[in-house]
Design an enzyme around this catalytic site. Structure first.
Site, PDB file in Angstrom:
ATOM      1  N   LYS A  47      35.399  60.925  49.525  1.00 20.20           N
ATOM      2  CA  LYS A  47      36.675  60.584  48.895  1.00 20.20           C
ATOM      3  C   LYS A  47      36.801  59.066  48.810  1.00 20.20           C
ATOM      4  CE  LYS A  47      40.653  62.360  47.388  1.00 20.20           C
ATOM      5  NZ  LYS A  47      40.715  63.358  46.301  1.00 20.20           N
ATOM      6  N   THR A  53      36.898  67.193  49.638  1.00 19.38           N
ATOM      7  CA  THR A  53      37.302  65.785  49.690  1.00 19.38           C
ATOM      8  C   THR A  53      38.799  65.652  49.949  1.00 19.38           C
ATOM      9  OG1 THR A  53      37.575  65.715  47.279  1.00 19.38           O
ATOM     10  CG2 THR A  53      35.428  65.107  48.158  1.00 19.38           C
ATOM     11  N   ARG A  95      32.673  15.590  42.324  1.00 16.04           N
ATOM     12  CA  ARG A  95      33.118  16.639  41.404  1.00 16.04           C
ATOM     13  C   ARG A  95      34.087  17.574  42.114  1.00 16.04           C
ATOM     14  NH1 ARG A  95      28.171  21.121  41.237  1.00 16.04           N
ATOM     15  NH2 ARG A  95      27.945  21.297  43.497  1.00 16.04           N
ATOM     16  N   GLN A 122      24.714  25.438  48.101  1.00 17.12           N
ATOM     17  CA  GLN A 122      23.851  26.134  49.055  1.00 17.12           C
ATOM     18  C   GLN A 122      23.779  25.423  50.398  1.00 17.12           C
ATOM     19  OE1 GLN A 122      23.036  25.098  46.021  1.00 17.12           O
ATOM     20  NE2 GLN A 122      20.972  24.182  45.920  1.00 17.12           N
ATOM     21  N   HIS A 177      33.311  26.202  37.628  1.00 15.84           N
ATOM     22  CA  HIS A 177      33.088  24.829  37.169  1.00 15.84           C
ATOM     23  C   HIS A 177      34.326  24.229  36.519  1.00 15.84           C
ATOM     24  CE1 HIS A 177      28.817  24.766  38.010  1.00 15.84           C
ATOM     25  NE2 HIS A 177      28.701  25.942  37.440  1.00 15.84           N
TER      26      HIS A 177
END
Length: 576
Positions: free
Chosen positions: A237, A282, A415, A480, A508
């Protein structure tokens, strides 16, 4: 409702339909008995409908009431040009319940299926479903309420011959099945009953799937004898919504969960042999979830509640060997108000008022494995965060990457850094004691060691704090590099966490070149306006940090839209 009242309503409705005929083509007509379909118009005389010009476009006819010989004769097609021709485009007839067995019905169907080769031809009938049997008398047994079966050679022989020649005919020889089908149609009509669909409710009736018929349900499926399959089955379910309030006097706790429960075990025969005796419905799984949410003392901690729920399911049902529980927890935080800010109570918040202060969610996944025995339960737990949207306006760079003939991206040493954080961390597998009570509801927590699954709330708070602190304070050389620092700290501060996965998709913000109006906007430390791009949907956002640039709005948007070549870029303005 009296016959006169019924006839009046029918005439009024027909009058409305006649006015609509110039706007729409009516393709489905359903005629219902008042006792069968209380929401449909009781039909005083069905001939009124089939003889009305506005119904000439009908292609599908459902008859939910007993019909007379006169009705059947009027539906019988006569190719003579001087005869009356009703429902010339009819290709489906369904639901007909008739008393006569003298060949009237088969002649009517044949007149619309066979080609005459002369005169005016109707559309060729493609499908007929007869709700009541051909071998049924017109009188019911008063003591049993059932119908006694007789022979009806004329109709039966003729109809079966047409079926052998290619006409699709289905029979319902069971009176109860007829009522089931009518009930199904009634539900469909109720669903279509909307303020704008008044006439649709009465006239545009969608026929039920033909899979409801006895012939299609028993249709054999040819499987190659040399076909070998391997089945790995799992079912359950999804989206079980739970809101739980736990009251400790005046102090209330609230959690809201979206729960998914899947199970594995000895259930293959439900797929391969249609054996439902091994299926825990279910709906039952949903009810178990609600019951545990009510009685479990661990419901406020999603990891612990998932462990309790999965343990109960695999312990209660001997043929189920694995349970997979996923819980998505929505944010509810206490509201802070001036009336409760007192010395020593600054951070506790309101006793029973909450707010949704973010779209991020806690996500917990638990597997309870009893495949090696019900006394040897093994649990695997992972948890994390999804959709945690963050942004910082400086402290992020991206330089010194590979440059070749394919490179168009410019290096930038300052940035905007924005992302939606998805985090998942996995604990070491743990052994769980099997419940010893009769109902298998017993569940005991283990020792609350920092960083373990029994310290789930502590781990969740630390991982969130680590994520936000590193994001805010790290002078990021790349996404990263920042991500790796986050994962290292999560592992270092939580001893039982074995693996960490971060996903930080870039959102961005690209500087807008505003030199065409004499403004520098692309040099370091002078950024005022940005394009905001997102994968999948690309809104065009313009952000201003100056308060006196409002007069540039129209000119800037015009220039930006002209320079954009993307067909899915939309203007959206925010002044700050």
């Amino acid at each position: 409702m009296s016959p006169d009242e019924s006839h009046l309503i029918s005439c009024l409705s027909l009058n409305c339909l006649s006015h609509l005929q110039s706007l729409v083509d009516l393709t489905h007509l359903g005629l219902f008995d008042e006792t069968i379909s209380p929401i449909a118009i009781p039909v005083y005389d069905p001939l009124v409908y089939i003889e009305t010009p506005c119904f000439e476009t009908i292609r599908s006819l459902y008859i939910g009431q007993a019909v007379t010989e006169s009705f059947i004769r009027r539906l019988t097609w006569n190719p003579d040009e001087n005869s009356s021709h009703h429902l010339p485009h009819l290709v489906e007839i369904s639901g007909m319940y008739y008393h006569g067995t003298d060949g009237l019905v088969s002649r009517m169907i044949a007149s619309r299926w066979k080609r005459h080769g002369k005169g005016r031809e109707p559309a060729r009938l493609a499908f007929a479903k007869l709700d009541c049997p051909l071998a049924v008398s017109s009188k019911a047994n008063e003591s049993t309420g059932s119908f006694a079966k007789d022979s009806c050679d004329q109709d039966e022989i003729a109809l079966r011959e047409m079926a052998e020649q290619g006409l699709e005919i289905q029979f319902f020889p069971d009176w109860e099945k007829r009522h089931l089908e009518i009930a199904y149609l009634t539900r469909r009509i109720t669903f279509l009953l909307t303020p704008r669909g008044f006439l649709t409710t009465y006239y545009s009736v969608y026929l039920p799937p033909r899979s409801l018929s006895s012939t299609s349900r028993t249709m054999p499926i040819d499987v190659p004898s040399d076909l070998q399959t391997k089945l790995q089955a799992r079912y359950g379910k999804d989206k079980i919504r739970v809101l739980r309030v736990v009251r400790e006097g005046a102090w209330h706790h609230v959690v809201e969960y979206n729960v998914t429960v899947l199970v594995e075990g000895d259930i293959d025969t439900s797929y391969t042999q249609a054996d439902n005796s091994v299926v825990v419905a279910t709906d039952s799984i949903k009810n178990i979830t609600y019951y545990l949410a009510k009685v479990s003392p661990h419901v406020l901690v999603p990891e612990h509640f998932a462990l309790h729920l999965g343990t109960h399911i695999v312990s209660r049902y001997s043929h189920l060997h694995k349970a997979f529980i996923t819980i998505e927890q929505l944010r509810w935080s206490r509201i802070s108000t001036d009336s409760i800010r007192t010395p020593g109570n600054e951070d506790k918040g309101h006793t029973h008022a909450f707010l949704r202060d973010g779209d991020d969610k806690r996500v917990v996944q638990v597997e309870i494995d009893a495949s090696t025995g019900k006394e040897n339960l093994i649990a695997r737990v992972s948890a994390g965060i999804s959709d945690l949207l963050v942004l910082k306006s400086t402290g992020s760079a991206f330089t010194s990457f590979v440059r070749d003939e394919y490179t168009t991206l410019a290096e930038v040493d300052d940035r905007i850094f924005s992302t939606a954080v998805d985090l998942q961390y996995s604990f070491a597998a743990i052994n769980l004691p099997a419940p010893t009570d009769e109902k298998k509801l017993e569940f005991q927590l283990g020792e609350n060691v920092k960083g373990s699954v029994w310290d789930a709330l502590g781990v969740a708070n630390r991982t969130r704090d680590i994520t936000l602190e590193v994001f805010a304070n790290d002078d990021s050389a790349s996404v990263q590099a920042t991500l790796y620092k986050m994962a290292q700290l999560v592992l270092a501060q939580n001893t039982s966490v074995q693996s960490v996965t971060y996903a930080l998709p870039n959102k961005h913000y690209i500087p807008v070149d505003m030199r065409y109006i004499g403004l520098e906007n692309v040099q370091r430390r002078s950024f005022y306006a940005y394009f905001c791009t997102q994968v999948g949907r690309i809104p065009f956002n313009v952000y201003f940090s100056a308060t006196d640039l409002i007069y540039l709005v129209d000119l800037l948007l015009q220039q930006s839209l002209e320079s954009s070549k993307h067909p899915h870029v939309y203007p959206m303005l925010s002044i700050g």
